[in-house]
Design a protein around this motif. Structure first.
Motif, short mmCIF file in Angstrom:
data_model
loop_
_atom_site.label_atom_id
_atom_site.label_comp_id
_atom_site.label_asym_id
_atom_site.label_seq_id
_atom_site.Cartn_x
_atom_site.Cartn_y
_atom_site.Cartn_z
N GLU A 168 97.70 -53.53 97.75
CA GLU A 168 97.55 -52.28 98.50
C GLU A 168 96.41 -52.36 99.50
OE1 GLU A 168 97.23 -48.90 95.99
OE2 GLU A 168 99.17 -49.19 95.02
N SER A 169 95.40 -53.17 99.20
CA SER A 169 94.26 -53.29 100.12
C SER A 169 94.54 -54.31 101.23
CB SER A 169 93.01 -53.70 99.35
OG SER A 169 93.15 -55.01 98.83
N GLY A 170 95.70 -54.96 101.19
CA GLY A 170 96.06 -55.86 102.28
C GLY A 170 95.73 -57.33 102.06
N ILE A 171 95.50 -57.74 100.82
CA ILE A 171 95.27 -59.16 100.54
C ILE A 171 96.63 -59.83 100.30
CG2 ILE A 171 94.21 -60.82 98.96
CD1 ILE A 171 92.12 -58.64 98.33
N VAL A 172 96.87 -60.90 101.03
CA VAL A 172 98.14 -61.63 100.91
C VAL A 172 97.95 -62.78 99.93
CG1 VAL A 172 99.91 -62.94 102.14
CG2 VAL A 172 98.71 -61.05 103.29
N VAL A 173 98.87 -62.88 98.96
CA VAL A 173 98.79 -63.95 97.95
C VAL A 173 100.05 -64.80 98.05
CG1 VAL A 173 98.42 -64.52 95.53
CG2 VAL A 173 97.54 -62.35 96.44
N ILE A 174 99.88 -66.09 98.26
CA ILE A 174 100.99 -67.03 98.33
C ILE A 174 100.96 -67.90 97.08
CG2 ILE A 174 102.13 -68.83 99.67
CD1 ILE A 174 100.75 -67.77 102.14
N GLY A 175 102.02 -67.83 96.29
CA GLY A 175 102.07 -68.55 95.02
C GLY A 175 102.09 -70.06 95.19
N ARG A 176 101.79 -70.74 94.12
CA ARG A 176 101.64 -72.19 94.15
C ARG A 176 102.98 -72.90 94.36
NH1 ARG A 176 99.75 -74.27 88.33
NH2 ARG A 176 100.05 -76.27 89.36
N GLU A 177 102.86 -74.08 94.94
CA GLU A 177 103.99 -74.99 95.07
C GLU A 177 103.83 -76.10 94.04
OE1 GLU A 177 106.52 -74.49 97.03
OE2 GLU A 177 105.70 -72.77 98.13
N SER A 178 104.93 -76.67 93.61
CA SER A 178 104.87 -77.74 92.62
C SER A 178 104.32 -79.01 93.26
CB SER A 178 106.25 -78.01 92.04
OG SER A 178 106.75 -76.87 91.37
N SER A 179 103.61 -79.79 92.44
CA SER A 179 103.13 -81.09 92.90
C SER A 179 103.68 -82.16 91.97
CB SER A 179 101.60 -81.14 92.90
OG SER A 179 101.10 -80.87 91.61
N PRO A 180 103.98 -83.34 92.49
CA PRO A 180 104.55 -84.39 91.64
C PRO A 180 103.53 -84.89 90.63
CG PRO A 180 104.05 -85.24 93.82
CD PRO A 180 103.83 -83.76 93.88
N VAL A 181 103.99 -85.27 89.46
CA VAL A 181 103.14 -85.85 88.43
C VAL A 181 103.35 -87.35 88.42
CG1 VAL A 181 102.62 -85.94 85.99
CG2 VAL A 181 103.22 -83.76 87.05
N PRO A 182 102.31 -88.13 88.70
CA PRO A 182 102.49 -89.60 88.74
C PRO A 182 102.82 -90.12 87.33
CG PRO A 182 100.17 -89.02 88.93
CD PRO A 182 100.93 -87.74 89.02
N MET A 183 103.78 -91.02 87.26
CA MET A 183 104.18 -91.61 85.98
C MET A 183 104.03 -93.13 86.04
SD MET A 183 107.53 -89.50 84.76
CE MET A 183 107.61 -90.52 83.28
N ALA A 184 103.65 -93.67 84.91
CA ALA A 184 103.58 -95.14 84.82
C ALA A 184 105.00 -95.71 84.81
CB ALA A 184 102.84 -95.56 83.56
N ALA A 185 105.14 -96.87 85.43
CA ALA A 185 106.45 -97.52 85.50
C ALA A 185 106.40 -98.86 84.76
CB ALA A 185 106.86 -97.74 86.94
N MET A 186 107.48 -99.17 84.06
CA MET A 186 107.58 -100.46 83.39
C MET A 186 107.88 -101.56 84.41
SD MET A 186 109.81 -99.42 80.03
CE MET A 186 109.78 -101.11 79.44
N LEU A 187 107.33 -102.70 84.17
CA LEU A 187 107.62 -103.83 85.04
C LEU A 187 109.04 -104.30 84.79
CD1 LEU A 187 104.28 -105.83 84.74
CD2 LEU A 187 105.06 -104.43 86.66
N ALA A 188 109.80 -104.47 85.86
CA ALA A 188 111.19 -104.92 85.71
C ALA A 188 111.23 -106.41 85.40
CB ALA A 188 111.94 -104.61 86.98
#
Length: 435
Positions: free
Chosen positions: A415-435
């Motif tokens: 009501e006082s005019g503050i604009v709130v923009i919600g969060r966006e997702s960020s990728p979670v780094p994962m360990a990878a097995m060596l092929a």
């Protein structure tokens, strides 16, 4: 009134022990619905504040700085972000078993296998932790407020008064009585009654212009607390809440005292400094508390090395301000800028920037709270806005200038005019097995 476990332990009772044992319990399970959308995916205590902190960091810092190192954190709703923060930033080493900050998730240990029904029920469902720890005192504090407090002063007051219960109270102007649970106290601080959001609540002793507002922070003598919790659990008419049920029944009948928060002193602060406490339960209150940090001499001093506000340490590089050309100058005025930020030809005024924020050429940020990893595009303009994590503002976009257009974009506008923009997702780094 029945004797709830007898008087608190005092110096004569503690001769056999080397030090007073105080167990800290932090109630960190609140949904924080009034802080939506900042609480859409996280509990209120996990909401970022002041650039590099979370709200819970303040109560935990108060405990640790006061010499209380045995702490249980009770969590419940949307706790993943909070759990990750506690794991990354608040783990003591394992050498001293008495030094711990341990997360306690809701385990539905009640007979009905229910979530916590109130603050007292949250403690009762974990009563075994108190019994196993066998402390002299139990300090039960909320995790929802921004403040600094030397809790050792409150425990000293509790012991000096031979109290069974001590409630932290902050003096507020009388016209704010409708917003708080007000404590009615006698001249010596003994609590005689509680008045919930009553405009005609009794004023403080000797001060007709102010009332004592309960801060929701309590110190109990152990046996008193155990007896009260068990008695309350067996009351089918109870809401199982300290402020609504347990404490009002004790008022005038047991040695329960109000501790005046205004008398609290923090090491490293001037004697005439005013203790800082803010309820950040709404978007507007949260925004204003962040803006408080930008003053030349802020009431909340984050730079006192004798009373540090602790948090997670990140391997961020220093903030960087680049380009020194007319119309393309990276600068920040009256602002807080966290590690990893790059102001690349953009201008920031009266704002709080979290970690790794990018402000590009020609962008203007005025009176904003910008959380981690946000990107402000070239020549974008923002005012009186809160950006949650990972938000991307496109080139030439405007935020906070046309509120109807902002609402049409699906953004939250107060009501006082503050604009709130919600969060966006960020990728979670994962360990990878060596092929």
């Amino acid at each position: 009134m029945a004797n709830h476990g007898g008087p608190a332990p005092h110096s004569a009772d503690l001769q056999a022990t080397s030090r007073l044992r105080v167990l800290g319990i932090v109630l960190a399970g609140g949904k924080g619905t009034r802080l939506y959308p900042l609480t859409r995916e996280r509990a209120k205590p996990a909401v970022p504040f002041g650039g590099k902190y979370r709200i819970i960091d303040f109560v935990l810092s108060n405990f640790v700085n006061s010499g209380i190192y045995s702490i249980y954190v009770l969590t419940q709703f949307r706790s993943q972000s909070l759990l990750q923060h506690l794991s990354e930033g608040w783990q003591f080493g394992g050498m001293l078993k008495s030094n711990f900050i341990t997360n306690v998730p809701a385990q539905m240990r009640s007979e009905k296998e229910s979530w916590y029904q109130g603050t007292a029920d949250a403690i009762f469902q974990n009563i075994n932790l108190i019994e196993q720890s066998d402390p002299h005192l139990v300090a039960i504090f909320g995790a929802d407020h921004i403040y600094r407090m030397n809790i050792a002063s409150m425990t000293d007051f509790h012991m000096t008064k031979h109290a069974e219960v001590t409630v932290a109270a902050i003096p507020v102007p009388r016209h704010h009585a409708v917003e708080f649970g007000v404590i009615e106290a006698s001249d010596d601080g003994r609590i005689m009654g509680f008045h919930e959001k009553n405009p005609d609540a009794p004023t403080m002793p000797g001060d007709s212009n102010r009332v004592y507002a309960s801060m929701g922070n309590y110190i109990f003598s152990k046996q008193t607390l155990l007896d009260l919790l068990k008695e309350d659990a067996n009351d089918p008419d109870s809401n199982h809440d300290f402020g609504r049920d347990i404490l009002p029944k004790l008022a005038g009948n047991a040695p329960m005292y109000a501790y005046n928060f205004e008398t609290n002193r923090i090491p490293g602060e001037a004697e005439d400094s005013i203790p800082y406490w803010r309820d950040v339960g709404t978007i507007d209150a949260y925004y204003e508390a962040n803006m408080d940090l930008n003053h030349v001499k802020p009431e909340l001093n984050l730079y006192n090395r004798e009373w540090p506000v602790r948090s997670t340490s990140y391997p961020d590089p220093p903030a960087k301000f680049v380009f020194d050309q007319e119309g393309r100058r990276g600068e920040a005025l009256d602002s807080i800028v966290s590690g990893g930020c790059i102001l690349s030809g953009g201008r920031v005024r009266k704002s709080v920037l979290g970690r790794a924020v990018r402000v590009h050429t020609g962008a203007q940020v005025e009176g904003c709270v910008i959380m981690d990893n946000c990107d402000i595009g070239r020549h974008a303009k923002l005012q009186r806005a809160i950006l949650d994590k990972n938000v991307r503002i496109p080139e030439n976009a405007e935020v906070g200038y046309d509120l109807e257009a902002d609402r049409a974009r699906g953004w939250h506008v107060t009501e006082s005019g503050i604009v709130v923009i919600g969060r966006e997702s960020s990728p979670v780094p994962m360990a990878a097995m060596l092929a």
